[in-house]
Design an enzyme around this catalytic site. Structure first.
Site: not given
Ligand code: PLP
Length: 355
Positions: A170, A194, A101
């Site tokens: 993030d 998540k 990511w």
């Molecule tokens: C799952 C995830 C993403 C991507 O998320 P989407 O909502 O599918 O775009 C980005 N960063 C992290 C840390 C993730 O776990």
């Protein structure tokens, strides 16, 4: 029978949240309507969005300068919205590359300005968190991925950064899993699916004072200021994912807030990592100090043992244990909603597995 859901995302939600969310699809409160049929501008729905926003503020103890937004496009859209809104042409941003990511976020940022990768664990297949990163003084912001969902690594200490360098994170897979000093950050984003709710909404927490400081022409929908001004109601927001996230936030608060979440999550992670370490045929992949309390990654000594243990787990009510398709092995995601009993069940299977 309900399975033990170790999926990395979309992921487990509290049973009481699912029950209430199911009711709201049939009829929301005494409204005589399904929540799926109601205007986002109706009173009951604006109350849901307001409560979700307030709960985020309360749980993270946010200063007044922060705005809480509910956007669409997933965390992946934040990879470009962040530099598009914060990084002027010719300006530099620092990124720490902890894999997958973070790597994707770096690729997008390069479209908008200069990017320096101030730390990377690519040399050891992203099995640790880079330390002592030197961030050039002129950097506009530092971007980190607090928890790498795919690799199972997590920041347990914030990196140092120069005065005036903003901090962007993030937090898709560890937001609300532990107390944080949110006021150290300037922008936090997280896809809900998540640790917060269903797919479809992205939580963005941003300091208003950092916006509007660059020259670039930004499309209306991609400008944070649009959504700040309209309280996430510029267009139709993802009402139902926001509602389910709000129920989860209520649940977190009812459980005792982020301190209680951290206690639970640490207990679960310690239990599993210790069992993996003690087993002769398995080992964790991430350096001990950098292991995630959300996603525990581990591998078996042979491909045959890997296949056999996965089959054994699947035959015993476990779902979502297979590692990410890019790395293989196992990944046990133990988000807030997972009970200790489910982790104990996995540990029992591990202990019984004698190939
Ligand atoms: C799952 C995830 C993403 C991507 O998320 P989407 O909502 O599918 O775009 C980005 N960063 C992290 C840390 C993730 O776990």
């Amino acid at each position: 029978m309900k399975k033990h859901n170790f999926s990395a995302g979309p992921a487990i939600l509290p049973a009481t949240v699912l029950a209430e969310a199911a009711e709201a699809v049939k009829e929301f409160g005494q409204e005589g309507l399904s929540i799926l049929e109601m205007s986002h501008r109706s009173k009951p729905i604006t109350a849901v969005v307001d409560e979700a926003r307030d709960l985020v503020r309360e749980l993270l103890e946010l200063e007044d300068d922060f705005e809480v937004l509910f956007l669409t496009g997933g965390a992946s859209s934040q990879f470009f919205m962040v530099p598009m809104n914060l990084l002027g042409e010719g300006e530099t941003a620092a990124y720490i590359d902890t894999g997958t990511w973070a790597t994707k976020a770096i690729k997008e940022a390069k479209n908008f300005g200069e990017v320096v990768v101030v730390g990377s664990s690519a040399d050891k297949d992203y099995t640790y968190i880079p330390k002592a990163c030197q961030i050039p003084a002129h950097c506009k912001y530092l971007h980190i991925t607090t928890n790498n969902t795919v690799r199972g690594s997590q920041f347990h200490h914030l990196p140092e950064r120069p005065e005036g360098c903003l901090l962007v994170a993030d937090m898709s897979s560890d937001i609300f899993s532990r107390p944080i000093d949110a006021n150290q950050y300037d922008l936090i984003y997280a896809g809900a699916q998540k640790n917060l709710g269903p797919a479809g909404v992205t939580l963005v927490i941003v300091r208003k004072s950092i916006l509007g400081n660059i020259q670039r022409q930004i499309p209306t929908m991609l400008d944070y200021q649009t959504h700040v001004k309209k309280g996430s109601m510029f267009n139709t927001p993802p009402v139902y994912p926001i509602y389910v996230s709000m129920l989860t936030l209520r649940w977190i608060q009812g459980q005792g807030g982020l301190k209680a979440m951290q206690r639970r999550n640490k207990e679960k992670a310690d239990l599993l990592y210790q069992a993996v370490e003690a087993h002769p045929n398995f080992r964790p992949t991430v350096a001990k100090a950098d292991r995630s309390i959300m996603n525990a990654c581990f591998v078996a000594d042979t491909a045959a043992h890997e296949a056999a243990f996965l089959a054994y787990c699947e035959a015993n009510g476990i779902s979502g244990l297979k590692g990410h398709r890019s790395v293989g092995g196992f990944r046990a995601s133990m988000y807030n909603a997972m009970d200790l009993a489910s982790v104990q069940h996995l540990v029992d299977l591990l202990n019984n597995f004698k190939p």
